[in-house]
Design a protein around this motif. Structure first.
Motif, PDB file in Angstrom:
ATOM      1  N   GLN A 123       0.852  -1.352   0.046  1.00  0.00           N
ATOM      2  CA  GLN A 123      -0.149   0.028  -0.060  1.00  0.00           C
ATOM      3  C   GLN A 123       0.603   1.020   0.063  1.00  0.00           C
ATOM      4  O   GLN A 123       0.647   2.155  -0.787  1.00  0.00           O
ATOM      5  N   HIS A 166      -7.078  -4.986   1.321  1.00  0.00           N
ATOM      6  CA  HIS A 166      -6.294  -4.875   2.366  1.00  0.00           C
ATOM      7  C   HIS A 166      -7.382  -4.007   3.327  1.00  0.00           C
ATOM      8  O   HIS A 166      -6.827  -3.649   4.340  1.00  0.00           O
ATOM      9  N   SER A 203      -8.645  -1.015   3.106  1.00  0.00           N
ATOM     10  CA  SER A 203      -8.139   0.334   3.498  1.00  0.00           C
ATOM     11  C   SER A 203      -9.152   1.348   3.023  1.00  0.00           C
ATOM     12  O   SER A 203      -9.435   1.454   1.509  1.00  0.00           O
ATOM     13  N   LEU A 233      -7.431   4.249   1.133  1.00  0.00           N
ATOM     14  CA  LEU A 233      -6.985   4.113  -0.237  1.00  0.00           C
ATOM     15  C   LEU A 233      -8.296   4.037  -1.258  1.00  0.00           C
ATOM     16  O   LEU A 233      -8.154   4.955  -2.166  1.00  0.00           O
TER      17      LEU A 233
END
Length: 232
Positions: free
Chosen positions: A41, A115, A117, A120
Motif C-alpha cells: 500500500q 487490504h 483500506s 485508499l
C-alpha cells in the motif's frame, strides 16, 4: 491502539506546503517498509509521484528523474512498466498516458479492497473525480468531446459506497483554470489535495491508513519543495 503506533510516533511532523520536507521519499519508503504488511500500500501511494515524473520525462519537460518505486530506467521509458500498469486492452485512449493512469487507479482500488483500506478507496475516488473534472474543463475550453478524456469514470463521483466523502471540486477546477501559469495551477490542485488529506487522515488511529495518509502528505510536501525550487 493500532499496530503502527511506533513507526507513526517516530515520524517527523509534516510541515505546511512550501516548507522544507522532513525527509525524502526514498528515506520514508525504507523506513515504512519495515512494516512488511504495509509495503504494497505504501508503494502504491508513492508510485503516483514516479508516474508523474515519468510523464514529465517522456514529454520532454525534464531530462531525467530518479524513481522511488520504479527503477530509473522505467521512469525514463527505457524499460517497461510493471504488468499491473498495462492499459485496459479493449479501451481506446485519446492521450497515450491515460491508459497507464487508469490502470494505476484501478490497481490501487483493488489493493484497497484486498487490504480493507478505506483511505485508499476514498483517495482513488477523490483523485479520479478531480482528474476527470479537469479533463472536462480542458475539453470544454477546446470544444472537444470530454468523454474520450475520462478515465475510470465508474470509480468517480462517490462510486462503491463512498458517496458523500468527495466534496465538490468545482471551485478548485475554476481556480485552476484561472491560474496565470502552470506552476500556479499545479499548486492550486495540491492545496486542494492537502485539504482533502487533512479531512481523511485518521489521526491518532495508529492504523495502516494513517501511515498511508502520512505517505501521501509527504509526497505533496516534497512536490511543493520541488515546485518552489523551480520558481526561485
Amino acid at each position: 491502539m493500532g499496530g503502527y503506533y511506533f513507526i507513526l510516533t517516530s515520524l517527523p511532523v509534516l510541515p505546511d506546503l512550501g516548507e522544507l520536507a522532513p525527509m525524502d521519499l526514498r528515506e520514508f519508503r525504507q523506513l515504512a517498509r519495515q512494516e512488511a504488511s504495509a509495503a504494497p500500500q505504501v508503494d502504491a501511494v508513492l508510485l503516483e509521484q514516479d508516474l508523474l515524473l515519468r510523464e514529465s520525462v517522456l514529454a520532454g519537460q525534464i531530462e531525467r528523474a530518479d524513481g522511488v518505486v520504479l527503477s530509473n530506467e522505467q521512469v525514463v521509458g527505457d524499460e517497461p512498466l510493471p504488468d499491473f500498469l498495462a492499459p485496459v486492452s479493449d479501451k481506446q485512449y485519446r492521450l497515450a498516458g491515460d491508459g497507464t493512469w487508469e490502470a494505476y487507479y484501478r490497481y490501487v482500488f483493488q489493493l484497497a479492497a484486498e487490504h480493507h483500506s478505506p483511505f485508499l478507496r476514498k483517495w482513488v475516488v477523490f483523485e479520479v473525480t478531480l482528474r476527470n473534472a479537469l479533463a472536462e474543463e480542458r475539453a470544454g475550453k477546446l470544444g472537444l468531446d470530454a468523454h474520450g478524456y475520462l478515465i475510470a469514470d465508474d470509480l468517480a463521483g462517490g462510486w462503491a459506497g463512498v458517496s458523500g466523502d468527495v466534496d465538490s471540486v468545482a471551485d478548485t477546477v475554476s481556480e485552476w483554470a484561472a491560474a496565470p501559469d502552470l506552476l500556479s495551477a499545479a499548486k492550486v490542485l495540491d492545496r486542494r489535495r492537502r485539504r482533502w488529506l487533512e479531512e481523511n487522515a485518521g489521526y491518532f488511529t495508529f492504523a495502516v491508513d494513517e501511515l498511508l495518509s502520512y505517505a501521501r502528505g509527504l509526497v505533496l510536501v516534497n512536490r511543493w519543495q520541488a515546485l518552489e525550487q523551480k520558481e526561485n
